[in-house]
Design a protein around this motif. Structure first.
Motif, PDB file in Angstrom:
ATOM      1  N   SER A  53      -9.135   4.166 -16.696  1.00 46.46           N
ATOM      2  CA  SER A  53      -8.671   3.249 -15.554  1.00 46.46           C
ATOM      3  C   SER A  53      -7.957   4.002 -14.486  1.00 46.46           C
ATOM      4  N   LYS A  54      -7.875   3.226 -13.434  1.00 47.77           N
ATOM      5  CA  LYS A  54      -7.197   3.623 -12.332  1.00 47.77           C
ATOM      6  C   LYS A  54      -6.581   2.480 -11.358  1.00 47.77           C
ATOM      7  N   THR A  55      -5.165   2.706 -10.824  1.00 47.82           N
ATOM      8  CA  THR A  55      -4.558   1.777 -10.188  1.00 47.82           C
ATOM      9  C   THR A  55      -4.002   2.292  -8.815  1.00 47.82           C
ATOM     10  N   PHE A  56      -4.570   1.461  -7.947  1.00 47.96           N
ATOM     11  CA  PHE A  56      -4.075   1.588  -6.487  1.00 47.96           C
ATOM     12  C   PHE A  56      -3.014   0.852  -5.858  1.00 47.96           C
ATOM     13  N   SER A  57      -2.219   1.345  -5.245  1.00 46.42           N
ATOM     14  CA  SER A  57      -1.014   0.676  -4.334  1.00 46.42           C
ATOM     15  C   SER A  57      -1.618   0.400  -3.152  1.00 46.42           C
ATOM     16  N   ILE A  58      -1.654  -0.685  -2.589  1.00 47.06           N
ATOM     17  CA  ILE A  58      -2.341  -0.954  -1.141  1.00 47.06           C
ATOM     18  C   ILE A  58      -1.198  -1.626  -0.260  1.00 47.06           C
ATOM     19  N   LEU A  59      -0.949  -0.853   1.021  1.00 49.47           N
ATOM     20  CA  LEU A  59      -0.079  -1.441   1.755  1.00 49.47           C
ATOM     21  C   LEU A  59      -0.720  -1.899   3.272  1.00 49.47           C
ATOM     22  N   SER A  60      -0.461  -2.751   3.865  1.00 44.20           N
ATOM     23  CA  SER A  60      -0.893  -3.266   5.044  1.00 44.20           C
ATOM     24  C   SER A  60      -0.020  -4.244   5.911  1.00 44.20           C
ATOM     25  N   ASN A  61      -0.218  -4.380   7.171  1.00 45.30           N
ATOM     26  CA  ASN A  61       0.558  -5.385   7.820  1.00 45.30           C
ATOM     27  C   ASN A  61      -0.364  -6.391   8.320  1.00 45.30           C
ATOM     28  N   GLN A  62      -1.297  -6.621   7.626  1.00 44.73           N
ATOM     29  CA  GLN A  62      -2.546  -7.621   8.125  1.00 44.73           C
ATOM     30  C   GLN A  62      -3.241  -7.990   6.806  1.00 44.73           C
ATOM     31  N   LEU A  94       7.749   7.385  -0.193  1.00 48.26           N
ATOM     32  CA  LEU A  94       8.536   8.507  -0.513  1.00 48.26           C
ATOM     33  C   LEU A  94       8.372   8.370  -2.374  1.00 48.26           C
ATOM     34  N   PHE A  95       8.771   7.020  -2.876  1.00 54.61           N
ATOM     35  CA  PHE A  95       8.621   7.088  -4.245  1.00 54.61           C
ATOM     36  C   PHE A  95       7.211   7.162  -4.875  1.00 54.61           C
ATOM     37  N   LEU A  96       6.279   6.729  -3.966  1.00 48.59           N
ATOM     38  CA  LEU A  96       4.891   6.703  -4.584  1.00 48.59           C
ATOM     39  C   LEU A  96       4.507   8.328  -4.718  1.00 48.59           C
ATOM     40  N   LEU A  97       5.090   9.155  -3.570  1.00 51.36           N
ATOM     41  CA  LEU A  97       4.740  10.659  -3.478  1.00 51.36           C
ATOM     42  C   LEU A  97       5.657  11.432  -4.772  1.00 51.36           C
ATOM     43  N   LEU A  98       6.630  11.151  -4.971  1.00 52.19           N
ATOM     44  CA  LEU A  98       7.449  11.528  -6.029  1.00 52.19           C
ATOM     45  C   LEU A  98       6.879  11.231  -7.343  1.00 52.19           C
ATOM     46  N   GLN A 146       4.487  -7.616   4.561  1.00 54.32           N
ATOM     47  CA  GLN A 146       4.363  -6.034   4.944  1.00 54.32           C
ATOM     48  C   GLN A 146       5.547  -5.410   4.455  1.00 54.32           C
ATOM     49  N   GLY A 147       4.875  -4.154   3.896  1.00 52.83           N
ATOM     50  CA  GLY A 147       5.666  -3.157   3.141  1.00 52.83           C
ATOM     51  C   GLY A 147       5.993  -3.313   1.603  1.00 52.83           C
ATOM     52  N   SER A 148       5.378  -4.356   1.218  1.00 52.68           N
ATOM     53  CA  SER A 148       5.130  -4.504  -0.153  1.00 52.68           C
ATOM     54  C   SER A 148       3.807  -4.265  -0.741  1.00 52.68           C
ATOM     55  N   PRO A 149       3.656  -3.477  -1.809  1.00 50.64           N
ATOM     56  CA  PRO A 149       2.237  -3.097  -1.812  1.00 50.64           C
ATOM     57  C   PRO A 149       1.651  -4.231  -3.053  1.00 50.64           C
ATOM     58  N   SER A 188      11.132  -3.851   7.216  1.00 50.54           N
ATOM     59  CA  SER A 188      11.521  -2.856   7.998  1.00 50.54           C
ATOM     60  C   SER A 188      10.771  -1.516   7.840  1.00 50.54           C
ATOM     61  N   CYS A 189      10.670  -0.454   8.687  1.00 50.69           N
ATOM     62  CA  CYS A 189       9.958   0.563   8.518  1.00 50.69           C
ATOM     63  C   CYS A 189      10.642   1.438   7.401  1.00 50.69           C
ATOM     64  N   ALA A 190      11.968   1.219   7.504  1.00 50.67           N
ATOM     65  CA  ALA A 190      12.732   2.104   6.479  1.00 50.67           C
ATOM     66  C   ALA A 190      12.423   1.689   4.935  1.00 50.67           C
ATOM     67  N   TYR A 191      12.103   0.584   4.706  1.00 48.90           N
ATOM     68  CA  TYR A 191      11.672  -0.052   3.499  1.00 48.90           C
ATOM     69  C   TYR A 191      10.238   0.633   3.055  1.00 48.90           C
ATOM     70  N   VAL A 192       9.377   0.817   4.174  1.00 47.27           N
ATOM     71  CA  VAL A 192       7.938   1.347   3.866  1.00 47.27           C
ATOM     72  C   VAL A 192       8.127   2.650   3.605  1.00 47.27           C
ATOM     73  N   LEU A 193       9.080   3.478   4.390  1.00 44.29           N
ATOM     74  CA  LEU A 193       9.247   4.945   4.196  1.00 44.29           C
ATOM     75  C   LEU A 193       9.652   5.072   2.624  1.00 44.29           C
ATOM     76  N   TRP A 194      10.528   4.318   2.198  1.00 44.02           N
ATOM     77  CA  TRP A 194      11.063   4.564   0.968  1.00 44.02           C
ATOM     78  C   TRP A 194      10.116   4.277  -0.157  1.00 44.02           C
TER      79      TRP A 194
END
Length: 338
Positions: free
Chosen positions: A202-211, A256-260, A162-165, A247-253
């Motif tokens: 090409s196109k790359t997607f980063s996918i996050l999920s908790n399940q 934020l990195f992806l948005l930047l 969880q939190g690792s794309p 942790s939720c903080a890691y997910v938020l970081w």
């Protein structure tokens, strides 16, 4: 009397190219393509006694147009042939006309070539190619993509936390009217998806999920021009297992990195487009220079920036009228390839 004058005008239009040695024509390799099929357009401009010329570029409604080769020049027995090649892809079925392309030319009649004030006799004229008519056939109902393609996909891992794309990449291989994967989006339940890397093919997607989740097959349906059949290509699906928690903080970081990263990429693309536009306008301004004084004003600020360009600028400063045109072409060629 009006009819007589119109005949004289027509005769002048036909005979003048023969007297002064120039012609402008265009041709295509297929006059009955289908929507989305690539047509190759070639223009030929031939001359032997011109001071200056400017060739118009094709701009046709209902066609996607791309330049393949620009100003391929050949010289034979003091006659110059300028060839330009384009690809056209029709976006609409029906009978479509490619209107004539125009060229502006400037020349000094042969009898004044040796006069000391020969520029006083400079003549200006616009000539044009013939028009071409294309009969565009429609694609089968429900099909918008033509060509020959293969889709390839890959993932960097099939297990994550969880939190690792998970990085999922789709690549387009082949040719046709589908030039990129901008249309492609992913919708997977219980996931958050970001587009992190986009290239022309090409196109790359980063996918996050908790399940746990499954990346579905990517399907592309297209019309193959060679076999004249509708084809279907698809990729494999991927089952992704999610373990543990973060942790939720890691997910938020991460978010934020992806948005930047996306914002930086957008700024880079915008800067690149602006640079290309400025370069195109500058080269157009160089072509418009009629004498070495005007050209020197444009290129003098670049002295010392590049060894080869500096050499050409110094040559321009001391050149005679007969050398101006050659040096001008070399300077324009230099800026096109910077």
């Amino acid at each position: 009397m009006p009819m007589f004058l119109s005949k004289i005008s027509l005769l002048f239009t036909l005979v003048t190219p023969l007297l002064y040695g120039y012609s402008f024509s265009m041709q295509v390799d297929n006059v009955q393509p289908m929507v989305g099929e690539t047509v190759h357009l070639t223009t030929h401009f031939r001359y032997d006694n011109l001071e200056e010329y400017d060739l118009a570029e094709p701009d046709y409604e209902h066609f996607n147009i791309a330049l393949v080769d620009e100003n391929e020049t050949q010289e034979t027995n003091n006659t110059w042939l300028v060839t330009q090649r384009y690809t056209l892809i029709a976006q609409k079925a029906g009978t479509l006309t490619l209107h004539p392309l125009k060229a502006h030319i400037e020349f000094i009649p042969l009898k004044y070539q040796k006069e000391y004030n020969k520029n006083h006799y400079l003549q200006k004229q616009d000539i044009a190619t013939q028009a071409l008519t294309l009969n565009i056939s429609p694609l089968p109902q429900g099909i918008q993509v033509t060509g020959d393609y293969t889709l390839q996909t890959s993932i960097d891992k099939n297990q994550s936390t969880q939190g690792s794309p998970v990085q999922f990449t789709v690549s387009l291989i082949g040719e046709g009217n589908l030039e990129n994967l901008n249309y492609l989006t992913l919708h997977i339940p219980h996931t958050t998806i970001y587009e992190t890397n986009i290239t022309p093919h090409s196109k790359t997607f980063s996918i996050l999920s908790n399940q746990d989740y499954t990346i579905p097959p990517i399907i592309l349906k297209y019309f193959n021009q060679k076999s004249k059949t509708v084809m279907l290509t698809s990729t494999a699906s991927y089952a992704i297992a999610i373990h543990g928690g973060t942790s939720c903080a890691y997910v938020l970081w991460v978010m934020l990195f992806l948005l930047l990263a996306s914002a930086c990429y957008g700024l880079f693309v915008l800067h690149t487009l602006r640079y290309i536009d400025k370069k195109r306008m500058f080269i157009k301004a160089l072509k418009a220079c009629k004498n070495k004084e005007d050209l020197l004003k444009k290129v003098a600020p670049f002295i010392g920036k590049n060894r080869e360009l500096t050499r050409l600028i110094y040559q321009l400063e001391g050149c005679e009228d007969g050398e101006f045109r050659r040096i001008k072409k070399e300077i324009i060629y230099h800026f096109k390839n910077v």
